[in-house]
Scaffold this motif. Sequence first.
Motif, PDB file in Angstrom:
ATOM      1  N   GLU A  32       0.836  -1.206   0.000  1.00  0.00           N
ATOM      2  CA  GLU A  32       0.000   0.000   0.000  1.00  0.00           C
ATOM      3  C   GLU A  32       0.869   1.253   0.000  1.00  0.00           C
ATOM      4  OE1 GLU A  32      -3.018   0.387  -0.518  1.00  0.00           O
ATOM      5  OE2 GLU A  32      -4.269  -1.215   0.312  1.00  0.00           O
ATOM      6  N   THR A  33       1.973   1.219   0.759  1.00  0.00           N
ATOM      7  CA  THR A  33       2.902   2.357   0.775  1.00  0.00           C
ATOM      8  C   THR A  33       3.497   2.566  -0.618  1.00  0.00           C
ATOM      9  OG1 THR A  33       3.456   1.932   3.095  1.00  0.00           O
ATOM     10  CG2 THR A  33       4.990   3.290   1.821  1.00  0.00           C
ATOM     11  N   GLY A  40       1.780   9.033  -6.396  1.00  0.00           N
ATOM     12  CA  GLY A  40       2.282  10.399  -6.305  1.00  0.00           C
ATOM     13  C   GLY A  40       3.257  10.722  -7.418  1.00  0.00           C
ATOM     14  N   GLU A  41       4.141   9.774  -7.734  1.00  0.00           N
ATOM     15  CA  GLU A  41       5.113   9.990  -8.805  1.00  0.00           C
ATOM     16  C   GLU A  41       4.420  10.096 -10.161  1.00  0.00           C
ATOM     17  OE1 GLU A  41       8.918  10.718 -10.214  1.00  0.00           O
ATOM     18  OE2 GLU A  41       8.177  10.579  -8.155  1.00  0.00           O
ATOM     19  N   VAL A  42       3.405   9.253 -10.379  1.00  0.00           N
ATOM     20  CA  VAL A  42       2.649   9.320 -11.637  1.00  0.00           C
ATOM     21  C   VAL A  42       1.961  10.669 -11.778  1.00  0.00           C
ATOM     22  CG1 VAL A  42       0.612   8.412 -12.834  1.00  0.00           C
ATOM     23  CG2 VAL A  42       2.334   6.850 -11.940  1.00  0.00           C
ATOM     24  N   GLN A  47       1.720  15.924 -14.500  1.00  0.00           N
ATOM     25  CA  GLN A  47       1.745  17.391 -14.544  1.00  0.00           C
ATOM     26  C   GLN A  47       2.922  17.894 -15.378  1.00  0.00           C
ATOM     27  OE1 GLN A  47      -0.567  19.490 -13.380  1.00  0.00           O
ATOM     28  NE2 GLN A  47      -1.788  17.721 -12.719  1.00  0.00           N
ATOM     29  N   ARG A  48       4.068  17.244 -15.202  1.00  0.00           N
ATOM     30  CA  ARG A  48       5.241  17.646 -15.967  1.00  0.00           C
ATOM     31  C   ARG A  48       5.042  17.399 -17.457  1.00  0.00           C
ATOM     32  NH1 ARG A  48      11.406  15.320 -15.140  1.00  0.00           N
ATOM     33  NH2 ARG A  48      12.402  16.619 -16.752  1.00  0.00           N
ATOM     34  N   ILE A  87       6.650   4.194 -17.826  1.00  0.00           N
ATOM     35  CA  ILE A  87       7.289   3.226 -16.930  1.00  0.00           C
ATOM     36  C   ILE A  87       6.646   3.269 -15.543  1.00  0.00           C
ATOM     37  CG2 ILE A  87       9.439   2.651 -15.741  1.00  0.00           C
ATOM     38  CD1 ILE A  87      10.918   3.574 -18.266  1.00  0.00           C
ATOM     39  N   MET A  88       6.410   4.484 -15.034  1.00  0.00           N
ATOM     40  CA  MET A  88       5.822   4.608 -13.697  1.00  0.00           C
ATOM     41  C   MET A  88       4.386   4.104 -13.674  1.00  0.00           C
ATOM     42  SD  MET A  88       8.017   5.469 -11.548  1.00  0.00           S
ATOM     43  CE  MET A  88       6.779   5.510 -10.249  1.00  0.00           C
ATOM     44  N   ARG A  89       3.649   4.324 -14.763  1.00  0.00           N
ATOM     45  CA  ARG A  89       2.283   3.807 -14.814  1.00  0.00           C
ATOM     46  C   ARG A  89       2.284   2.278 -14.829  1.00  0.00           C
ATOM     47  NH1 ARG A  89      -0.220   8.079 -19.274  1.00  0.00           N
ATOM     48  NH2 ARG A  89      -0.947   9.640 -17.746  1.00  0.00           N
ATOM     49  N   ALA A  90       3.225   1.699 -15.578  1.00  0.00           N
ATOM     50  CA  ALA A  90       3.335   0.241 -15.590  1.00  0.00           C
ATOM     51  C   ALA A  90       3.707  -0.281 -14.205  1.00  0.00           C
ATOM     52  CB  ALA A  90       4.374  -0.197 -16.617  1.00  0.00           C
ATOM     53  N   GLN A  91       4.622   0.430 -13.526  1.00  0.00           N
ATOM     54  CA  GLN A  91       5.019   0.026 -12.176  1.00  0.00           C
ATOM     55  C   GLN A  91       3.847   0.135 -11.211  1.00  0.00           C
ATOM     56  OE1 GLN A  91       8.735   1.668 -10.672  1.00  0.00           O
ATOM     57  NE2 GLN A  91       7.871   1.836  -8.624  1.00  0.00           N
TER      58      GLN A  91
END
Length: 355
Positions: A32-33, A40-42, A47-48, A87-91
């Motif tokens: 969960e963490t 948050g990173e996604v 936004q970027r 990559i972050m979305r896949a993660q």
Amino acid sequence: MAGDDLKQQIEQARDAYKDQQERTRREISEVETLVRQSSGEVDKLGQRELSVSSRVRDLEVNLDKYTKEEIKNFFAAAQEVQMRLQIMRAQLDQVQSRRDMLKNQLNQLNGIIELLNDVAGALSNTGPVTQSNGHDDTEAMIAGIIQSQENERLRISLQMHDGPAQSMSNLVLRAEICQRLIDRDLDQARSELTGLKTAINTTLQDTRRFIFDLRPMTLDDLGLVPTLRRYTTQIGEKHNLEINLMIQGLEQRLPSHYEVTIFRFVQEALNNVVRHANANQVRLLLDANGNALQIMIEDDGGGFHINEVLSSANARKNMGIAGMRQQIEVLLRGEFAIESAIGRGTRIAATIPMP
């Protein structure tokens, strides 16, 4: 005494499952963490990406205001952000899938512990077991439950190895190829990244189907009827099988253990049709009429010699008939029947008292 020994064995098994339950809860908390961090990173990368995309649109409109080097840097920055976001979305999808699988596992452990508590309580209430038949039947039931769990774990581990784990290994290799190509051939690298994205989406869909087979989230959220509709549609499309689903009188939700057991019963029956029947059509009926629920699964496949299968332990085990009978007669206190003949298909029926 035999009864005391059996009760002690049950309590030891229950304690072992409780330890596993606690470990699973801790792992869920850790995952969960990771889900929160990845989300948050996604969001930040999203936004970027919007900001960079806005700058790129401005660049395309006002090309004469920028140097070639600035144009090159802008597009490189945009590609980098998009790649990192993918990559972050896949993660994030991976850790969410892991969390869902752990929650399914926790639900299964809760059910096992509750069942073992009930059996231990029944032994305490009835006192020492003096008749060998009663002892043998109870011990056989517990052994069957534990063996079923181990068989399910083996099946899951094999499916994980041959499915998602193998796909993930291939994705890592393709990512390494893309990494090498970025400095040598940017156009080829873009082409490889497009293929990698497609492969990731395919793996994600396969993983989600795998999770659905393990424990459909819709079973807890929406109930038995929507889950059966989705499952029969899915398995029918996958195996080119026409499944006619008819449900009557099930407007209200059933208790959770009823819905889980009925779904597993239907799932095993349809898996048998896919694996053994060579059928084109299946008729699946659930009819809640009065104080009983009638379930019927009938196919137009090749059929089999029912007496030979029921008298053969290996054949009965391979088709899961013993487990299906246990689900209906032991867990739901109902009645189970199976009929089949060569060239005339198979018919499985169950009658369950309504809660």
